[in-house]
Design a protein around this motif. Structure first.
Motif, PDB file in Angstrom:
ATOM      1  N   THR A  84       0.802  -1.220   0.000  1.00  0.00           N
ATOM      2  CA  THR A  84       0.000   0.000   0.000  1.00  0.00           C
ATOM      3  C   THR A  84       0.830   1.263   0.000  1.00  0.00           C
ATOM      4  O   THR A  84       0.312   2.343  -0.164  1.00  0.00           O
ATOM      5  CB  THR A  84      -0.922   0.031   1.230  1.00  0.00           C
ATOM      6  N   GLY A  85       2.149   1.152   0.218  1.00  0.00           N
ATOM      7  CA  GLY A  85       2.968   2.362   0.241  1.00  0.00           C
ATOM      8  C   GLY A  85       3.367   2.765  -1.160  1.00  0.00           C
ATOM      9  O   GLY A  85       2.769   2.370  -2.140  1.00  0.00           O
ATOM     10  N   GLY A  86       4.468   3.556  -1.232  1.00  0.00           N
ATOM     11  CA  GLY A  86       4.970   3.963  -2.534  1.00  0.00           C
ATOM     12  C   GLY A  86       4.288   5.217  -3.020  1.00  0.00           C
ATOM     13  O   GLY A  86       3.383   5.753  -2.397  1.00  0.00           O
ATOM     14  N   ALA A  87       4.745   5.717  -4.157  1.00  0.00           N
ATOM     15  CA  ALA A  87       4.224   6.945  -4.710  1.00  0.00           C
ATOM     16  C   ALA A  87       2.742   6.820  -4.973  1.00  0.00           C
ATOM     17  O   ALA A  87       2.270   5.919  -5.633  1.00  0.00           O
ATOM     18  CB  ALA A  87       4.971   7.291  -6.007  1.00  0.00           C
ATOM     19  N   GLY A  88       2.005   7.739  -4.375  1.00  0.00           N
ATOM     20  CA  GLY A  88       0.573   7.766  -4.604  1.00  0.00           C
ATOM     21  C   GLY A  88      -0.191   6.771  -3.779  1.00  0.00           C
ATOM     22  O   GLY A  88      -1.407   6.716  -3.832  1.00  0.00           O
ATOM     23  N   GLY A  89       0.500   5.907  -2.958  1.00  0.00           N
ATOM     24  CA  GLY A  89      -0.184   4.916  -2.157  1.00  0.00           C
ATOM     25  C   GLY A  89      -0.741   5.535  -0.887  1.00  0.00           C
ATOM     26  O   GLY A  89      -0.398   6.634  -0.496  1.00  0.00           O
ATOM     27  N   SER A  90      -1.641   4.784  -0.227  1.00  0.00           N
ATOM     28  CA  SER A  90      -2.271   5.300   0.979  1.00  0.00           C
ATOM     29  C   SER A  90      -1.545   4.872   2.236  1.00  0.00           C
ATOM     30  O   SER A  90      -1.856   5.346   3.320  1.00  0.00           O
ATOM     31  CB  SER A  90      -3.725   4.802   1.035  1.00  0.00           C
ATOM     32  N   GLY A  91      -0.592   3.942   2.154  1.00  0.00           N
ATOM     33  CA  GLY A  91       0.115   3.460   3.326  1.00  0.00           C
ATOM     34  C   GLY A  91       1.275   4.351   3.702  1.00  0.00           C
ATOM     35  O   GLY A  91       1.562   5.359   3.050  1.00  0.00           O
ATOM     36  N   PRO A  92       1.962   3.980   4.785  1.00  0.00           N
ATOM     37  CA  PRO A  92       3.113   4.774   5.226  1.00  0.00           C
ATOM     38  C   PRO A  92       4.280   4.673   4.245  1.00  0.00           C
ATOM     39  O   PRO A  92       4.372   3.729   3.462  1.00  0.00           O
ATOM     40  CB  PRO A  92       3.465   4.145   6.572  1.00  0.00           C
ATOM     41  N   ILE A  93       5.156   5.644   4.315  1.00  0.00           N
ATOM     42  CA  ILE A  93       6.377   5.625   3.510  1.00  0.00           C
ATOM     43  C   ILE A  93       7.333   4.618   4.136  1.00  0.00           C
ATOM     44  O   ILE A  93       7.665   4.703   5.313  1.00  0.00           O
ATOM     45  CB  ILE A  93       7.001   7.025   3.452  1.00  0.00           C
ATOM     46  N   ARG A  94       7.780   3.650   3.329  1.00  0.00           N
ATOM     47  CA  ARG A  94       8.590   2.542   3.810  1.00  0.00           C
ATOM     48  C   ARG A  94      10.067   2.905   3.732  1.00  0.00           C
ATOM     49  O   ARG A  94      10.579   3.212   2.663  1.00  0.00           O
ATOM     50  CB  ARG A  94       8.284   1.291   2.996  1.00  0.00           C
ATOM     51  N   VAL A  95      10.745   2.840   4.888  1.00  0.00           N
ATOM     52  CA  VAL A  95      12.128   3.288   4.999  1.00  0.00           C
ATOM     53  C   VAL A  95      13.034   2.103   5.335  1.00  0.00           C
ATOM     54  O   VAL A  95      12.759   1.343   6.268  1.00  0.00           O
ATOM     55  CB  VAL A  95      12.278   4.376   6.082  1.00  0.00           C
ATOM     56  N   LEU A  96      14.111   1.970   4.571  1.00  0.00           N
ATOM     57  CA  LEU A  96      15.143   0.990   4.882  1.00  0.00           C
ATOM     58  C   LEU A  96      16.335   1.737   5.483  1.00  0.00           C
ATOM     59  O   LEU A  96      16.875   2.663   4.863  1.00  0.00           O
ATOM     60  CB  LEU A  96      15.580   0.243   3.619  1.00  0.00           C
ATOM     61  N   ILE A  97      16.749   1.352   6.683  1.00  0.00           N
ATOM     62  CA  ILE A  97      17.896   1.955   7.348  1.00  0.00           C
ATOM     63  C   ILE A  97      19.150   1.217   6.900  1.00  0.00           C
ATOM     64  O   ILE A  97      19.261   0.002   7.077  1.00  0.00           O
ATOM     65  CB  ILE A  97      17.773   1.848   8.885  1.00  0.00           C
ATOM     66  N   VAL A  98      20.104   1.940   6.306  1.00  0.00           N
ATOM     67  CA  VAL A  98      21.368   1.340   5.872  1.00  0.00           C
ATOM     68  C   VAL A  98      22.481   2.017   6.663  1.00  0.00           C
ATOM     69  O   VAL A  98      22.878   3.144   6.360  1.00  0.00           O
ATOM     70  CB  VAL A  98      21.585   1.503   4.358  1.00  0.00           C
ATOM     71  N   GLU A  99      22.954   1.361   7.683  1.00  0.00           N
ATOM     72  CA  GLU A  99      23.910   1.943   8.640  1.00  0.00           C
ATOM     73  C   GLU A  99      24.736   0.815   9.235  1.00  0.00           C
ATOM     74  O   GLU A  99      24.181  -0.161   9.750  1.00  0.00           O
ATOM     75  CB  GLU A  99      23.140   2.699   9.732  1.00  0.00           C
ATOM     76  N   ASP A 100      26.070   0.930   9.178  1.00  0.00           N
ATOM     77  CA  ASP A 100      26.912  -0.173   9.644  1.00  0.00           C
ATOM     78  C   ASP A 100      27.024  -0.231  11.158  1.00  0.00           C
ATOM     79  O   ASP A 100      27.281  -1.293  11.717  1.00  0.00           O
ATOM     80  CB  ASP A 100      28.302  -0.089   9.009  1.00  0.00           C
ATOM     81  N   ASP A 101      26.818   0.865  11.855  1.00  0.00           N
ATOM     82  CA  ASP A 101      26.929   0.869  13.308  1.00  0.00           C
ATOM     83  C   ASP A 101      25.612   0.415  13.935  1.00  0.00           C
ATOM     84  O   ASP A 101      24.580   1.062  13.741  1.00  0.00           O
ATOM     85  CB  ASP A 101      27.277   2.268  13.811  1.00  0.00           C
ATOM     86  N   PRO A 102      25.613  -0.688  14.678  1.00  0.00           N
ATOM     87  CA  PRO A 102      24.350  -1.217  15.211  1.00  0.00           C
ATOM     88  C   PRO A 102      23.622  -0.249  16.131  1.00  0.00           C
ATOM     89  O   PRO A 102      22.391  -0.160  16.090  1.00  0.00           O
ATOM     90  CB  PRO A 102      24.794  -2.483  15.964  1.00  0.00           C
ATOM     91  N   VAL A 103      24.363   0.482  16.967  1.00  0.00           N
ATOM     92  CA  VAL A 103      23.711   1.430  17.888  1.00  0.00           C
ATOM     93  C   VAL A 103      23.031   2.542  17.108  1.00  0.00           C
ATOM     94  O   VAL A 103      21.879   2.914  17.372  1.00  0.00           O
ATOM     95  CB  VAL A 103      24.738   2.003  18.881  1.00  0.00           C
ATOM     96  N   ALA A 104      23.744   3.088  16.127  1.00  0.00           N
ATOM     97  CA  ALA A 104      23.161   4.150  15.314  1.00  0.00           C
ATOM     98  C   ALA A 104      21.968   3.631  14.512  1.00  0.00           C
ATOM     99  O   ALA A 104      20.951   4.320  14.372  1.00  0.00           O
ATOM    100  CB  ALA A 104      24.215   4.732  14.375  1.00  0.00           C
ATOM    101  N   ALA A 105      22.078   2.412  13.970  1.00  0.00           N
ATOM    102  CA  ALA A 105      20.974   1.847  13.191  1.00  0.00           C
ATOM    103  C   ALA A 105      19.721   1.717  14.040  1.00  0.00           C
ATOM    104  O   ALA A 105      18.616   2.056  13.605  1.00  0.00           O
ATOM    105  CB  ALA A 105      21.380   0.486  12.618  1.00  0.00           C
ATOM    106  N   ASP A 106      19.898   1.230  15.268  1.00  0.00           N
ATOM    107  CA  ASP A 106      18.746   1.095  16.160  1.00  0.00           C
ATOM    108  C   ASP A 106      18.137   2.460  16.471  1.00  0.00           C
ATOM    109  O   ASP A 106      16.903   2.606  16.546  1.00  0.00           O
ATOM    110  CB  ASP A 106      19.156   0.406  17.454  1.00  0.00           C
ATOM    111  N   ALA A 107      18.995   3.464  16.672  1.00  0.00           N
ATOM    112  CA  ALA A 107      18.494   4.808  16.951  1.00  0.00           C
ATOM    113  C   ALA A 107      17.708   5.356  15.770  1.00  0.00           C
ATOM    114  O   ALA A 107      16.646   5.971  15.933  1.00  0.00           O
ATOM    115  CB  ALA A 107      19.651   5.745  17.295  1.00  0.00           C
ATOM    116  N   HIS A 108      18.203   5.105  14.543  1.00  0.00           N
ATOM    117  CA  HIS A 108      17.513   5.602  13.354  1.00  0.00           C
ATOM    118  C   HIS A 108      16.170   4.904  13.163  1.00  0.00           C
ATOM    119  O   HIS A 108      15.188   5.525  12.751  1.00  0.00           O
ATOM    120  CB  HIS A 108      18.399   5.416  12.118  1.00  0.00           C
ATOM    121  N   VAL A 109      16.121   3.609  13.450  1.00  0.00           N
ATOM    122  CA  VAL A 109      14.852   2.886  13.386  1.00  0.00           C
ATOM    123  C   VAL A 109      13.854   3.499  14.360  1.00  0.00           C
ATOM    124  O   VAL A 109      12.676   3.719  14.027  1.00  0.00           O
ATOM    125  CB  VAL A 109      15.063   1.386  13.697  1.00  0.00           C
TER     126      VAL A 109
END
Length: 238
Positions: free
Chosen positions: A9-34
């Protein structure tokens, strides 16, 4: 965090939330970004990858609208990853997360789908502002009625000015504090040690350190083994 089922349901023009992939090598930072992404209405973190190879596999198995992409990955530079993803037919937009300040890199990223840059260290408020602005841009679909509407769509991505710091804090001093703290990892610094390293008062140093803790870029813990009240020691989280 395991890969989430983002649905269709996401994506351009979709009604769902914007789907984000976190790409981060540091586990602590990745968790914070999530965690940060999850706190912004209209966005959902569908997964995290710690390398370029993991990011490619994630994009092959699920729909993603936006990459929150660290440029310094262990196996590939973030812009090289973005270029290879475009060549492979992936069209997710990119918000680059980096400590690099090379404007040549910024210019190169524009042609590869990088719609925003967020400089480390950053607070939740800074990322929230960029995500909200991206959501306005992402919602612009259909045919523009004229130049004004095109300009408004592009203007949504531009911040009106630098993100505001708490009263009494300055950007240049924050950069000096950040460098001093980051360069001492994993030993960390007390407010007294930071004050001596940067050339500011202990009280001022404590304010900057607490600002970094609030933003998730530093941690604090008591320093025992001395007479009287234990002093706090601050450590860079990444």
């Amino acid at each position: 965090m395991t890969w989430a089922d983002a649905g269709e349901t996401g994506g351009a023009g979709g009604s769902g939330p914007i789907r984000v992939l976190i790409v981060e090598d540091d586990p602590v930072a990745a968790d914070a970004h999530v965690m940060y992404v999850g706190r912004v209405p209209g966005f959902t973190a569908v997964g995290k990858a710690h390398s370029g190879a993991e990011a490619r596999r994630a994009l092959d198995r699920m729909p993603v609208d936006l990459l929150l992409l660290d440029l310094h990955l262990p196996d590939v530079h973030g812009l090289q990853l973005a270029r290879s993803l475009r060549a492979a037919g992936h069209h997710a937009d990119v918000i680059a997360v980096t400590s690099a300040r090379d404007l040549a890199v910024v210019r190169e990223g524009v042609s590869l789908g990088v719609v925003q840059y967020v400089l480390k260290p950053f607070t939740f408020a800074t990322l929230r502002d960029r995500l909200v602005r991206y959501a306005e841009f992402h919602a612009s679909v259909g045919e523009a009625s004229g130049q004004d509407e095109v300009d408004r769509a592009l203007a949504a991505l531009r911040a009106p000015g630098p993100a505001a710091l708490p009263k009494g804090l300055s950007g240049p001093t924050l950069e000096r504090v950040t460098r001093a703290l980051r360069d001492t990892a994993p030993e960390g610094l007390t407010a007294t040690g930071l004050a001596e390293a940067v050339g500011i008062s202990r009280i001022t140093a404590r304010r900057y350190l607490e600002h970094l803790v609030t933003g998730g870029r530093a941690t604090r813990s008591p320093l025992y083994g001395q007479v009287g009240r234990p002093e706090l020691i601050y450590r860079w989280t990444s």
